[in-house]
Design a protein around this motif. Structure first.
Motif, short mmCIF file in Angstrom:
data_model
loop_
_atom_site.label_atom_id
_atom_site.label_comp_id
_atom_site.label_asym_id
_atom_site.label_seq_id
_atom_site.Cartn_x
_atom_site.Cartn_y
_atom_site.Cartn_z
N GLU A 122 -1.80 6.08 -4.88
CA GLU A 122 -1.08 6.49 -3.69
C GLU A 122 -0.73 5.29 -2.81
O GLU A 122 -1.42 4.27 -2.81
CB GLU A 122 -1.91 7.49 -2.87
N TYR A 149 2.74 2.76 7.24
CA TYR A 149 1.40 3.14 6.81
C TYR A 149 1.36 4.61 6.39
O TYR A 149 2.08 5.46 6.93
CB TYR A 149 0.39 2.94 7.95
N ALA A 150 0.47 4.88 5.46
CA ALA A 150 0.15 6.26 5.15
C ALA A 150 -0.61 6.86 6.33
O ALA A 150 -1.35 6.16 7.03
CB ALA A 150 -0.70 6.34 3.89
N ASP A 151 -0.45 8.14 6.55
CA ASP A 151 -1.12 8.79 7.68
C ASP A 151 -2.64 8.65 7.59
O ASP A 151 -3.32 8.54 8.61
CB ASP A 151 -0.74 10.27 7.72
N SER A 152 -3.15 8.62 6.38
CA SER A 152 -4.61 8.57 6.19
C SER A 152 -5.23 7.26 6.65
O SER A 152 -6.45 7.20 6.86
CB SER A 152 -4.94 8.82 4.72
N SER A 195 7.65 3.46 3.49
CA SER A 195 6.78 4.13 2.55
C SER A 195 7.39 4.03 1.16
O SER A 195 8.62 4.07 1.03
CB SER A 195 6.61 5.60 2.94
#
Length: 124
Positions: A46, A60-63, A105
């Motif tokens: 991911e 950035y990824a939300d996580s 992303s």
């Protein structure tokens, strides 16, 4: 052609920090956007973070938003991933990858060159 080598992984306790590095070969490093990805055991790879060739734009990824910071030093042909407030669910092999075009992303299959990864293990 670009060769990428990740380093800086290891074992850290939850709440701790690590900084990953990705060293690139080739004279045209600054013309490539870069991304960090991760793959946890039994899960798909991911997207984690992205940075433009100049370093001015990041995504950035939300996580990981608010905990991880991507940066680069084009004079050293290196991209970094500063990881703070680590959680056990951040445990994964972390990869860097390149792309000719910056996006905030990325999809895994949209990247060009890949490194071989560095393992990050976060204990609870």
């Amino acid at each position: 052609q670009v060769q990428l080598v990740e380093s800086g992984g290891g074992l850290v306790q939850a709440g701790g920090s690590l900084r990953l590095s990705c060293a690139a070969s080739g004279r045209t490093f600054s013309s490539y956007a870069m991304g960090w990805f991760r793959q946890a055991p039994g899960k798909e790879r991911e997207f984690v973070a992205a940075i433009s060739g100049s370093g001015y734009s990041t995504g950035y990824a939300d996580s990981v938003k608010g905990r991880f910071t991507i940066s680069r030093d084009n004079t050293k042909r290196t991209v970094y991933l500063q990881m703070n407030s680590l959680k056990p669910e951040d445990t994964a092999v972390y990869y860097c990858a390149s792309n000719r075009v910056y996006r905030s992303s990325y999809l895994v299959n949209g990247m060009g060159y890949w490194g071989k990864g560095t393992l990050v293990t976060v204990s609870s």
